[in-house]
Design an enzyme around this catalytic site. Structure first.
Site, PDB file in Angstrom:
ATOM      1  N   ASN A   9       4.376  -0.701  -9.198  1.00  0.00           N
ATOM      2  CA  ASN A   9       3.920   0.692  -9.160  1.00  0.00           C
ATOM      3  C   ASN A   9       4.150   1.294 -10.546  1.00  0.00           C
ATOM      4  O   ASN A   9       5.269   1.672 -10.884  1.00  0.00           O
ATOM      5  CB  ASN A   9       4.707   1.452  -8.076  1.00  0.00           C
ATOM      6  CG  ASN A   9       4.286   2.910  -7.996  1.00  0.00           C
ATOM      7  OD1 ASN A   9       3.306   3.317  -8.614  1.00  0.00           O
ATOM      8  ND2 ASN A   9       5.023   3.707  -7.220  1.00  0.00           N
ATOM      9  N   LYS A  11       3.162   4.064 -11.625  1.00  0.00           N
ATOM     10  CA  LYS A  11       3.244   5.529 -11.601  1.00  0.00           C
ATOM     11  C   LYS A  11       2.370   6.099 -12.726  1.00  0.00           C
ATOM     12  O   LYS A  11       1.319   5.551 -13.003  1.00  0.00           O
ATOM     13  CB  LYS A  11       4.704   5.991 -11.676  1.00  0.00           C
ATOM     14  CG  LYS A  11       5.555   5.277 -10.619  1.00  0.00           C
ATOM     15  CD  LYS A  11       6.909   5.859 -10.417  1.00  0.00           C
ATOM     16  CE  LYS A  11       7.653   5.050  -9.351  1.00  0.00           C
ATOM     17  NZ  LYS A  11       8.914   5.633  -8.975  1.00  0.00           N
ATOM     18  N   HIS A  99       3.819   8.005  -0.804  1.00  0.00           N
ATOM     19  CA  HIS A  99       4.988   7.756  -1.669  1.00  0.00           C
ATOM     20  C   HIS A  99       5.867   9.010  -1.682  1.00  0.00           C
ATOM     21  O   HIS A  99       5.363  10.134  -1.672  1.00  0.00           O
ATOM     22  CB  HIS A  99       4.524   7.409  -3.081  1.00  0.00           C
ATOM     23  CG  HIS A  99       5.637   6.900  -3.942  1.00  0.00           C
ATOM     24  ND1 HIS A  99       6.586   7.734  -4.490  1.00  0.00           N
ATOM     25  CD2 HIS A  99       5.986   5.645  -4.299  1.00  0.00           C
ATOM     26  CE1 HIS A  99       7.462   7.016  -5.169  1.00  0.00           C
ATOM     27  NE2 HIS A  99       7.126   5.734  -5.064  1.00  0.00           N
ATOM     28  N   GLU A 101       7.444  10.491  -3.923  1.00  0.00           N
ATOM     29  CA  GLU A 101       7.205  11.432  -5.025  1.00  0.00           C
ATOM     30  C   GLU A 101       6.047  12.362  -4.684  1.00  0.00           C
ATOM     31  O   GLU A 101       6.025  13.519  -5.089  1.00  0.00           O
ATOM     32  CB  GLU A 101       6.928  10.652  -6.330  1.00  0.00           C
ATOM     33  CG  GLU A 101       8.225  10.093  -6.900  1.00  0.00           C
ATOM     34  CD  GLU A 101       8.055   8.888  -7.801  1.00  0.00           C
ATOM     35  OE1 GLU A 101       6.915   8.552  -8.173  1.00  0.00           O
ATOM     36  OE2 GLU A 101       9.076   8.263  -8.118  1.00  0.00           O
ATOM     37  N   GLU A 179      11.234   2.621   1.387  1.00  0.00           N
ATOM     38  CA  GLU A 179      11.767   3.078   0.104  1.00  0.00           C
ATOM     39  C   GLU A 179      12.684   4.284   0.329  1.00  0.00           C
ATOM     40  O   GLU A 179      12.200   5.423   0.402  1.00  0.00           O
ATOM     41  CB  GLU A 179      10.622   3.515  -0.816  1.00  0.00           C
ATOM     42  CG  GLU A 179       9.649   2.413  -1.175  1.00  0.00           C
ATOM     43  CD  GLU A 179       8.984   2.693  -2.517  1.00  0.00           C
ATOM     44  OE1 GLU A 179       9.068   1.823  -3.386  1.00  0.00           O
ATOM     45  OE2 GLU A 179       8.418   3.776  -2.702  1.00  0.00           O
ATOM     46  N   GLY A 185      14.344   5.060  -8.577  1.00  0.00           N
ATOM     47  CA  GLY A 185      14.602   5.429  -9.969  1.00  0.00           C
ATOM     48  C   GLY A 185      16.033   5.821 -10.265  1.00  0.00           C
ATOM     49  O   GLY A 185      16.311   6.415 -11.303  1.00  0.00           O
ATOM     50  N   SER A 224      14.716   0.915  -6.989  1.00  0.00           N
ATOM     51  CA  SER A 224      15.621   0.314  -7.985  1.00  0.00           C
ATOM     52  C   SER A 224      15.724  -1.212  -7.886  1.00  0.00           C
ATOM     53  O   SER A 224      16.797  -1.785  -8.091  1.00  0.00           O
ATOM     54  CB  SER A 224      17.003   0.968  -7.906  1.00  0.00           C
ATOM     55  OG  SER A 224      16.919   2.341  -8.243  1.00  0.00           O
ATOM     56  N   GLY A 246      10.073   1.332 -12.059  1.00  0.00           N
ATOM     57  CA  GLY A 246      10.513   1.243 -13.458  1.00  0.00           C
ATOM     58  C   GLY A 246      10.573  -0.170 -14.027  1.00  0.00           C
ATOM     59  O   GLY A 246      10.058  -0.429 -15.125  1.00  0.00           O
TER      60      GLY A 246
HETATM   61  P1  PGA Z   1      11.811   2.287  -8.832  1.00  0.00           P
HETATM   62  O1  PGA Z   1      10.552   2.914  -8.073  1.00  0.00           O
HETATM   63  O2  PGA Z   1      11.687   0.785  -8.746  1.00  0.00           O
HETATM   64  O3  PGA Z   1      11.682   2.783 -10.251  1.00  0.00           O
HETATM   65  O4  PGA Z   1      13.031   2.763  -8.161  1.00  0.00           O
HETATM   66  C1  PGA Z   1      10.067   2.346  -6.892  1.00  0.00           C
HETATM   67  C2  PGA Z   1       8.929   3.151  -6.359  1.00  0.00           C
HETATM   68  O5  PGA Z   1       8.920   4.378  -6.564  1.00  0.00           O
HETATM   69  O6  PGA Z   1       8.006   2.619  -5.730  1.00  0.00           O
END
Ligand code: PGA
Length: 271
Positions: A9, A11, A99, A101, A179, A185, A224, A246
């Site tokens: 992802n 983003k 998601h 976010e 998630e 993150g 993460s 990330g």
């Molecule tokens: P992250 O994000 O690996 O940076 O924690 C995962 C995601 O938002 O799908």
């Protein structure tokens, strides 16, 4: 056993030039066993989807492409939005829906997410439904209740024996990504044991709803994930893959995670 899935992802990251460079690296570095069957999926910004689809077609890679969002309407006066058929036309075959976010920053509700899932199904896009509890909900021991609510409302379970009242969404073609919001993150993660437990709850829940006769959706973990922890997650029988944010921005790191993840899964299958 179903093949494992590794979704990057991106983003709101990567220009077209950077996307091209990433794909070139995947072509060089990805092990042969991960080059086919859409085991690897790139969720890029809208702006790179059509070009990525073309470059993938011209390469030896058989990897999937996902959008990170879609609008629920088929067309109309929705300035700045993108419909499912527009996404399909770019060559993308997957779409992330719900998601955290977007739930948090864009006010997406379970009801909107249900409409988006229906729209994805109508356009034959495979939805990647994200579910997960906040830190507060975890502290209050509400993880399983929150996830069941998100799945129930998102997939409109209980409304139709086929899983969805509004569209031809085949649950066995869905991907569910667990998630936890607090793990995204932050560098913090639940233990693989805790994730496995939640995934089992999702399996049992879907089974009890009687909507998975055609096969279980894949259930991935996200939050993460990196090269240090991926093996421990993938060693668990009910973790079918990972959604990586990330740490997927570097092609080299993403490939390393895929190698480690596949290795861990093979160990589980042969033991
Ligand atoms: P992250 O994000 O690996 O940076 O924690 C995962 C995601 O938002 O799908």
């Amino acid at each position: 056993m179903a093949t494992a899935s590794f979704i990057a992802n991106w983003k709101m990251n990567k220009t077209l030039a950077e996307s091209r460079d990433y794909l070139n690296k995947l072509q060089k570095l990805l092990p042969a066993r991960a080059k086919s069957g859409d085991q690897v999926i790139l969720a890029s910004p809208y702006t790179a989807l059509a070009s990525l689809a073309e470059w993938i077609r011209a390469s030896s890679l058989e990897i999937g492409l996902a959008a990170q969002n879609l609008h629920f309407a088929a067309e109309g006066a929705y300035t700045g939005e993108i419909s499912s058929s527009m996404l399909y036309e770019t060559g993308c075959r997957y779409v992330i829906v719900g998601h955290s976010e977007r739930r948090l920053h864009c006010g997406e509700t379970d009801e909107m997410i249900a409409q988006k899932l229906a729209a994805a199904g109508i356009a034959h896009l495979v939805p990647i439904l994200c579910v997960g509890e906040s830190e507060r909900e975890r502290e209050q021991n509400k993880t399983v209740a929150v996830i069941k609510r998100q799945i129930k409302k998102g997939l409109c379970l209980g409304l139709s024996s086929k899983g969805h009242e509004n569209g031809p969404l085949d649950l066995s073609d869905c991907i569910i990504a667990y998630e936890p919001v607090w793990a995204i993150g932050t560098g913090k993660t639940p233990t693989p044991f805790e994730v496995e437990k939640v995934h089992r709850e999702i399996y049992d829940y879907l089974q009890s709803e009687g909507v998975v006769s055609e096969g279980m959706p894949k259930i991935l973990y996200g939050g993460s994930v990196n090269e240090k922890n991926i093996s421990a997650f993938m060693e668990k029988a009910h973790i079918d893959g990972v959604l990586v944010g990330g740490a997927s921005l570097s092609a080299e790191r993403f490939v390393q995670m895929i190698e480690l993840g596949l290795e861990a899964k093979e160990t589980v299958c042969t033991s």
